[in-house]
Every structure is written in structure tokens, then in C-alpha cells.
Design a protein around this motif. Structure first.
Motif, short mmCIF file in Angstrom:
data_model
loop_
_atom_site.label_atom_id
_atom_site.label_comp_id
_atom_site.label_asym_id
_atom_site.label_seq_id
_atom_site.Cartn_x
_atom_site.Cartn_y
_atom_site.Cartn_z
N SER A 1 -7.56 -1.66 -1.06
CA SER A 1 -7.99 -0.71 -0.02
C SER A 1 -7.35 -0.69 1.27
CB SER A 1 -9.54 -0.47 0.11
OG SER A 1 -10.17 -0.19 -1.39
N GLN A 2 -7.11 -1.81 1.70
CA GLN A 2 -6.63 -2.03 3.19
C GLN A 2 -5.24 -1.69 3.24
OE1 GLN A 2 -7.42 -5.98 4.40
NE2 GLN A 2 -9.54 -5.76 4.33
N THR B 1 -4.66 1.86 2.70
CA THR B 1 -4.93 2.53 4.30
C THR B 1 -4.03 2.54 5.16
OG1 THR B 1 -7.52 2.27 3.94
CG2 THR B 1 -6.79 2.59 6.15
N SER B 2 -3.51 1.32 5.14
CA SER B 2 -2.32 1.00 6.02
C SER B 2 -1.19 1.87 5.77
CB SER B 2 -1.67 -0.56 5.82
OG SER B 2 -2.65 -1.27 6.52
N ILE C 1 -1.12 4.67 4.22
CA ILE C 1 -1.19 6.37 4.40
C ILE C 1 -0.87 6.51 5.84
CG2 ILE C 1 -3.15 7.77 5.15
CD1 ILE C 1 -4.70 6.97 2.86
N ASN C 2 -0.87 5.63 6.97
CA ASN C 2 -0.43 5.97 8.47
C ASN C 2 1.01 5.87 8.49
OD1 ASN C 2 -2.97 5.77 9.02
ND2 ASN C 2 -3.15 3.22 9.40
N THR D 1 0.59 10.67 0.07
CA THR D 1 -0.49 10.47 0.91
C THR D 1 -1.77 10.98 -0.21
OG1 THR D 1 0.46 10.95 3.16
CG2 THR D 1 -1.88 11.36 2.89
N GLN E 1 -5.00 9.06 -1.38
CA GLN E 1 -6.51 9.49 -1.07
C GLN E 1 -7.25 9.16 -2.45
OE1 GLN E 1 -7.95 9.46 1.47
NE2 GLN E 1 -6.36 10.46 3.08
N LEU F 1 -7.83 5.36 -3.05
CA LEU F 1 -9.10 5.02 -1.92
C LEU F 1 -10.38 5.77 -2.50
CD1 LEU F 1 -7.44 5.37 1.65
CD2 LEU F 1 -8.13 3.24 0.41
N ASP G 1 -13.28 -6.53 9.12
CA ASP G 1 -13.55 -5.11 8.68
C ASP G 1 -15.11 -5.10 8.55
OD1 ASP G 1 -10.87 -4.45 8.58
OD2 ASP G 1 -10.48 -4.44 6.66
N VAL H 1 -12.00 3.05 13.47
CA VAL H 1 -10.69 2.99 13.63
C VAL H 1 -10.47 3.22 15.01
CG1 VAL H 1 -8.82 4.25 12.98
CG2 VAL H 1 -10.36 3.63 11.31
#
Length: 502
Positions: free
Chosen positions: A95-96, A99-100, A102-103, A112, A116, A119, A355, A477
Motif C-alpha cells: 500500500s505504501q 501510494t508513493s 501515485i505521486n 493512477t 487506486q 489501494l 504511519d 499527509v
């Protein structure tokens, strides 16, 4: 109850400590099954089982055997649930990583959207589910890297970010054996630096090792638990048989007493109707034989009952040991859980622990509005230390900084390795006016650490970006990004300084 001659020859009488006879043949058979079931699970358990086997084969005393059995059972009860902990950590790492990524892929709506979906999937509670999530994630990684390579847009920053994420993923997995060794070797290659063309192959290697490692642990756990269930079923079977035998003995005793009473009544009647002494004497002698026979039968039943009670006590002792070892196992799991939240190199908390603690502190701040400070710390020119002196020096520098940070904070504060050469501090109850002085003192403390490696002096400085929770923050965040931006400002404006952005 019928007891074979072999069973008698393979047993030992109870000792003064209350432990009952040990069936050597059954124990050796159980030990051989246990050795097969635990192979590859835990070296300490295998060693303990082999010691027990050697002790039993020497025909040593029951006290020594009981000590060895306790050691084995202690190791046995420490094994279950490790796979579920591994799944939890691995799922969190996936998951981390998603998330990273996606940025980094804001320009690519298709990838993207796929991220999602990854996730949005529920937490993995089985290896097959984790395998699917990991495969999906690395397929996206593969596509992203391929797209960036084709358009020549893989920057040094993106490359470093991906490598850092992969290192963090490996650090937060707790595989042992050859798959753990393979992942550590891959992590070392990532530390040494790999080219962009190697990233895809490295990702695939990590995927394969994670999948195969999880599958191996699942199969080992399945085999191990099957063996334990088999032994428990064996105990239950012996206990049921003991209860049946006990009921039979009780019924025999009742029948024997009823028969004896009936014969005594008949004897009493015969004696009362006798006309002479000789006839009375014959009836008495016959009655004595009946009583003697009944006493012998009663003694035999008592011996069977005593033996049965010993067997029941043995089963009860086994169950009592399982109960005690379950408690020890629970304590071991708590310690194992704590270990999974530690960074293996620096022994401070890792990103997963950060986290969870960050969310907790944010909720606490929302409730009480206390001053909670977030300090993001980066070791200046850390790559130069690795390049000039090697990764051993770099690892030592990380340990020194982590130890200094730990000593500088209160018990209520929190420290974690964020990734690479970055650390995060969560400081409780620090007024905004006190932040600068406090962190400048910390920065100077680390600068003045006498760090020598192979006879050479190495200077370590740190840059710090600082913020506090704000009323405008909607999620955890926001403050992290604000602290990261402050850290970037500190590094770009000359390093070795503290920048505060509240």
C-alpha cells in the motif's frame, strides 16, 4: 482395560515430581514427525527437537526428558501466526509503495486509476490475495518504468524514489531462509546503485522472492499445524478411551460388589439352616473362598484403575503444558510484532510503525489540540559517505545518528527511519517558541559526534524541516508534506540548518 506387554516395556513409572510414565516408542515417533513438520520453519526449534531425540535415545532420567520436552514445546508454541504478521507487513508495504507511485504518476491517469484499484482492495489475509496485489503493483511499476524509459523521462529523483521504496519494502518483510537471503542481496544491490535498465528485472526478482517466500511459509505453517492438530487429536482419542475404560472398571466394581453381597446373603442363610458343626464349617469355608476370590478381583480392578488414572494424569499434564505454552506464545507474538515495526539496521521504528503512530498522534491532536511537532531529518551528503568510504561506513553513520536522536528525545516522543538517510521525529508538548533552540541543539550535538572510520575523521551534519499540526490539516499527509518541503528548503539553502514552517 487391556494393556499390551510392549506398552509395559516402553513405559516408566511416575516420579516424585508428579510426572507419569513416558512411552519411548510414541515419543520417538512423535519426534520424527515433528522434525519433518518443522524442517525449514525455525532452526532453534529443530535444534531443541534433535536434543530431545538424542536425550530420549540415551534412556536418560525422566527429569531430563521433561526439561527437554518443555524446551521443545516452548519453541513449538512460538510458531503459529507468523505468516499472518508477515502478510500484514507485506500488505502495508504494498500500500505504501502504491501510494508513493501515485505521486509520481499524476501525469498518467490510466496507471493512477489502476493504482487506486490496488489501494481499494481489502487487506490481504491470504498469500494468494497478497500475490495478486503484488503482481498488480509490479505490473504497474513495470508499465510506469517502461513508459518513462521510452520517453526518456526517468529522472534521477524518480529513480532514487523507486529504489528507496523497494529497499523499504524489503526491510519491512520478515522472510527467513533462502528467500530472505535473496531479498537482502537485492537490497544490497539497490544500496550499491543500479541503472534504470535494471529496475524492471529487480522488481521481478523481488516479486518472485516475495511470492515464493510467502508460499513456502504458508506450506511450512500448514504442515506444522497439521502435525500439531494430529497430536491433539491423538491426545483426545486417548482421553476418550480412558473415560470408556474408567466406566468399564466402575461397572465391574459395582457388579463385583453386588455379586459378593448376594453370595454373602446366601451363605448367611445356609449357615443359619445348618443342623451340625461340620456342615456349618463347609459353608464357611466355601464362603471364605468366595470372599478371597472377590478380593483378588477387586485388587486387579484397583490396579487397572490406578494405571488408568496415571494415563489420565499424563494427558492432563500434556494439556496443562499446552496451556502454559500458549501464554508464552502470545508473549512471543507480541515481541515478534514489535520486531516487525523496527528498522533492522538502526533499531528505531520503521515506516510502517510511523504511519500508525502518525495517525494516532493526529487523532490525539484533533481531540486535545496539544503542540505536536513533526521534524523531518536528513543526513547531509550521505551519498558522499557511501561513495568515499563504502556502505559499511554509511550504515555506521545511520546507526550513530539514530542513537543520538533516540537519546535526545523524551519517552513520550517518537522516532522512525523514514527511508534511506531520512528520519522523522514526533515531539509532544513543544511550544513553537522552543522548537528552534531545541533542534539547533540536536543538530550541533550530531555535528560534534567524533565519528572515525578506518582511521579517518568523517563529518556528519543534518538538515531539519519542521512543522506542527495545524487547524487547516485535513489528514496526516499535509503536515508530512509541509515538513518535507521545509527540509527541502533547508537542504537547498546550504544544509546543516533548521527550517520551520508552521
Amino acid at each position: 482395560m487391556q494393556i499390551s506387554q510392549d506398552t509395559h516395556s516402553a513405559t516408566r513409572p511416575s516420579n516424585a515430581n508428579g510426572y507419569t510414565k513416558i512411552n519411548t516408542a510414541m515419543l520417538l515417533a512423535f519426534i520424527n514427525r515433528l522434525l519433518g513438520a518443522t524442517r525449514g520453519i525455525d532452526n532453534e526449534l529443530n535444534i531443541a527437537v534433535r536434543k530431545l531425540k538424542a536425550t530420549l535415545e540415551r534412556s536418560t532420567s525422566d527429569d531430563e526428558l521433561i526439561t527437554q520436552i518443555k524446551q521443545v514445546e516452548r519453541q513449538v508454541m512460538l510458531q503459529p501466526n507468523i505468516l499472518s504478521d508477515t502478510l500484514k507487513i507485506a500488505d502495508s508495504a504494498v500500500s505504501q509503495a502504491a501510494t508513493s507511485l501515485i505521486n509520481l504518476l499524476q501525469h498518467d491517469p490510466k496507471l493512477t486509476a489502476e493504482l487506486q484499484l490496488v489501494l481499494a482492495e481489502p487487506k490481504a489475509t491470504a498469500v494468494a490475495v497478497l500475490q495478486t496485489k503484488v503482481q498488480s503493483l509490479f505490473c504497474i511499476y513495470h508499465s510506469a518504468i517502461k513508459n518513462l524509459t521510452e520517453t526518456n523521462n526517468i529522472s534521477a529523483t524518480v529513480h532514487k524514489k523507486i529504489c528507496d521504496d523497494l529497499q523499504r519494502l524489503i526491510n519491512e518483510l520478515d522472510f527467513t531462509g533462502r528467500f530472505g537471503s535473496n531479498l537482502n542481496k537485492i537490497r544490497q544491490r539497490l544500496l550499491d546503485g543500479i541503472g534504470g535498465h535494471e529496475l524492471v528485472n529487480t522488481c521481478l526478482q523481488i516479486i518472485n522472492n516475495i511470492i515464493e517466500g510467502a508460499r513456502e511459509e504458508r506450506m511450512a505453517s500448514k504442515t506444522f499445524l497439521h502435525s500439531i492438530v494430529e497430536e491433539l487429536n491423538n491426545i483426545a482419542y486417548k482421553f476418550d478411551n480412558s473415560l470408556i475404560d474408567s466406566n468399564h472398571i466402575n461397572k465391574k466394581q459395582i457388579d463385583l460388589l453386588d455379586n459378593l453381597k448376594e453370595r454373602i446373603d446366601i451363605l448367611e442363610l445356609d449357615i443359619s439352616t445348618c443342623d451340625n458343626l461340620a456342615e456349618t464349617k463347609l459353608h464357611v469355608q466355601h464362603g471364605l473362598k468366595i470372599i478371597s476370590s472377590s478380593i483378588q478381583q477387586q485388587q486387579q480392578l484397583l490396579q487397572e484403575k490406578l494405571l488408568l488414572e496415571q494415563q489420565i494424569q499424563a494427558v492432563q499434564s500434556q494439556l496443562e503444558l499446552l496451556k502454559k505454552e500458549t501464554l508464552l506464545h502470545t508473549q512471543r507474538l507480541e515481541a515478534q510484532q514489535h520486531k516487525l515495526y523496527l528498522d533492522s539496521l538502526t533499531q528505531v521504528y520503521n515506516r510502517t510503525a510511523l504511519d500508525e503512530r502518525f495517525k494516532l498522534e493526529f487523532k490525539r491532536w484533533q481531540r486535545y489540540k496539544t503542540n505536536t511537532t513533526i521534524a523531518m531529518i536528513d543526513i547531509d551528503h550521505f551519498k558522499n559517505i557511501n561513495d568515499s568510504f563504502g556502505h559499511i561506513a554509511g550504515d555506521k553513520a545511520l546507526k550513530i545518528v539514530a542513537r543520538a536522536l533516540q537519546k535526545s528525545i523524551k519517552d513520550s516522543d517518537f522516532i522512525a527511519r523514514f527511508g534511506g538517510e531520512e528520519f522523522v521525529l514526533l515531539l509532544a508538548d513543544v511550544a513553537p517558541s522552543e522548537i528552534q533552540v531545541m533542534l539547533d541543539k540536536l543538530r550541533n550535538t550530531i555535528k560534534n559526534i567524533p565519528f572515525r572510520f578506518k582511521g579517518k575523521q568523517i563529518s556528519i551534519t543534518i538538515s531539519i524541516g519542521v512543522t506542527q499540526f495545524s487547524l487547516d490539516d485535513n489528514e496526516t499527509v499535509d503536515p508530512l508534506e509541509r515538513a518535507d518541503n521545509a527540509l527541502y528548503e533547508a537542504k537547498s539553502s546550504g544544509r546543516d540548518k533548521v527550517i520551520i514552517r508552521l
